[in-house]
Design a protein around this motif. Sequence first.
Motif, PDB file in Angstrom:
ATOM      1  N   UNK A   9     -43.555  33.529  20.340  1.00 53.85           N
ATOM      2  CA  UNK A   9     -43.426  34.820  19.658  1.00 53.85           C
ATOM      3  C   UNK A   9     -41.982  35.303  19.618  1.00 53.85           C
ATOM      4  N   UNK A  10     -41.122  34.727  20.461  1.00 49.48           N
ATOM      5  CA  UNK A  10     -39.734  35.171  20.536  1.00 49.48           C
ATOM      6  C   UNK A  10     -38.805  33.965  20.653  1.00 49.48           C
ATOM      7  N   UNK A  11     -37.594  34.107  20.089  1.00 51.84           N
ATOM      8  CA  UNK A  11     -36.581  33.078  20.306  1.00 51.84           C
ATOM      9  C   UNK A  11     -35.217  33.733  20.424  1.00 51.84           C
ATOM     10  N   UNK A  12     -34.296  33.019  21.069  1.00 45.99           N
ATOM     11  CA  UNK A  12     -32.947  33.500  21.289  1.00 45.99           C
ATOM     12  C   UNK A  12     -31.973  32.365  21.003  1.00 45.99           C
ATOM     13  N   UNK A  13     -30.787  32.715  20.527  1.00 46.50           N
ATOM     14  CA  UNK A  13     -29.718  31.746  20.294  1.00 46.50           C
ATOM     15  C   UNK A  13     -28.519  32.170  21.130  1.00 46.50           C
ATOM     16  N   UNK A  14     -28.040  31.261  21.975  1.00 51.64           N
ATOM     17  CA  UNK A  14     -26.921  31.579  22.866  1.00 51.64           C
ATOM     18  C   UNK A  14     -26.088  30.326  23.059  1.00 51.64           C
ATOM     19  N   UNK A  15     -24.798  30.415  22.679  1.00 56.66           N
ATOM     20  CA  UNK A  15     -23.919  29.259  22.765  1.00 56.66           C
ATOM     21  C   UNK A  15     -22.883  29.385  23.884  1.00 56.66           C
ATOM     22  N   UNK A  28     -38.597  30.632  23.266  1.00 64.33           N
ATOM     23  CA  UNK A  28     -37.790  29.533  22.743  1.00 64.33           C
ATOM     24  C   UNK A  28     -36.325  29.909  22.890  1.00 64.33           C
ATOM     25  N   UNK A  29     -35.509  29.007  23.441  1.00 58.84           N
ATOM     26  CA  UNK A  29     -34.078  29.262  23.604  1.00 58.84           C
ATOM     27  C   UNK A  29     -33.290  28.128  22.973  1.00 58.84           C
ATOM     28  N   UNK A  30     -32.435  28.476  22.015  1.00 61.31           N
ATOM     29  CA  UNK A  30     -31.531  27.517  21.382  1.00 61.31           C
ATOM     30  C   UNK A  30     -30.171  27.684  22.042  1.00 61.31           C
ATOM     31  N   UNK A  31     -29.710  26.655  22.731  1.00 62.18           N
ATOM     32  CA  UNK A  31     -28.560  26.761  23.619  1.00 62.18           C
ATOM     33  C   UNK A  31     -27.534  25.667  23.316  1.00 62.18           C
ATOM     34  N   UNK A  51     -36.604  24.794  25.637  1.00 62.39           N
ATOM     35  CA  UNK A  51     -35.144  24.749  25.579  1.00 62.39           C
ATOM     36  C   UNK A  51     -34.694  23.730  24.530  1.00 62.39           C
ATOM     37  N   UNK A  52     -34.019  24.233  23.493  1.00 63.48           N
ATOM     38  CA  UNK A  52     -33.604  23.423  22.356  1.00 63.48           C
ATOM     39  C   UNK A  52     -32.079  23.328  22.351  1.00 63.48           C
ATOM     40  N   UNK A  53     -31.560  22.124  22.272  1.00 68.81           N
ATOM     41  CA  UNK A  53     -30.115  21.890  22.340  1.00 68.81           C
ATOM     42  C   UNK A  53     -29.473  21.957  20.956  1.00 68.81           C
ATOM     43  N   UNK A  54     -28.403  22.718  20.858  1.00 72.84           N
ATOM     44  CA  UNK A  54     -27.602  22.786  19.631  1.00 72.84           C
ATOM     45  C   UNK A  54     -26.948  21.439  19.355  1.00 72.84           C
ATOM     46  N   UNK A  55     -26.958  21.024  18.083  1.00 75.86           N
ATOM     47  CA  UNK A  55     -26.282  19.797  17.684  1.00 75.86           C
ATOM     48  C   UNK A  55     -25.773  19.962  16.258  1.00 75.86           C
ATOM     49  N   UNK A  56     -24.475  19.799  16.072  1.00 71.16           N
ATOM     50  CA  UNK A  56     -23.897  19.902  14.731  1.00 71.16           C
ATOM     51  C   UNK A  56     -24.252  18.665  13.919  1.00 71.16           C
TER      52      UNK A  56
END
Length: 265
Positions: A9-15, A28-31, A51-56
Amino acid sequence: MRAPRLRGRTFVVYYGYGPLPEISSYDIAILEPAGWRREDVQALRSHGVRCIAYLSAMEATRATLNRIGVAERQLLRAGEGPWRREQFDTYVVDPRARPWREHVLREASRLVGEGWDGVFLDNLGDVEDQLVQDRSGWLLPAAADLVRGVRQAVGDRLLLQNNGIFLLLPLVAQLIDGVCWEGSFDPDETTGPWLRMVLEQIAKVVRQEGITPMLLSEIPDDAAAAPRLRVLDDLSKRYGFLSYAAPLDYARGVRTVDGRVALGR
């Protein structure tokens, strides 16, 4: 119609750098994986956070390009020279470039091997930019093939895509578990039929393919934030999207589930 694999129901993006306790309240956390130790990621997962990993997928700094062996001719061009994103000091890479493709697939495989629940492919909206619209005939299939390669690299882990919602999404819809539309969502720009048409189009695709849809924006925590937050919340509820509004840039902190601002390390 397929049932979504990515539920929440919720997600966050933090780099920025972890740990950041407030993230444990999200589903869900995109980190940015470089900012997190494995034990801190596992601590989040123990709280039920995906936990989802950022990837360019399309951009890198000159140092990274040199390290992995991407040649100047393998960069996309804009005007007289390579296409450079000045804000981030990155260059946009031709997704067909073998050293780049191998790098992206290797990183995707490594991240899920280290315990991440999946990867978040950023920069795919580059292939829809007006600067390269004359090359969309080969650029879109090349980007879709890169996404296909990442799907194979992550196996049964989650695969999310940022932007690329207009032309690329139909080509990769069967490969991904989540799609994010990152934009400003300014109140003055959300009343016309164009935005509703796009959201309805995305909603139709995601329902058919079991994709979790997300809206993402940077909304500074100031006096002007309230109307923009209301618009984002209204759009997400009306069309069945998750939404998150970063209170600063994505690296300096997060907006908590209850609306506070928590600064990162």
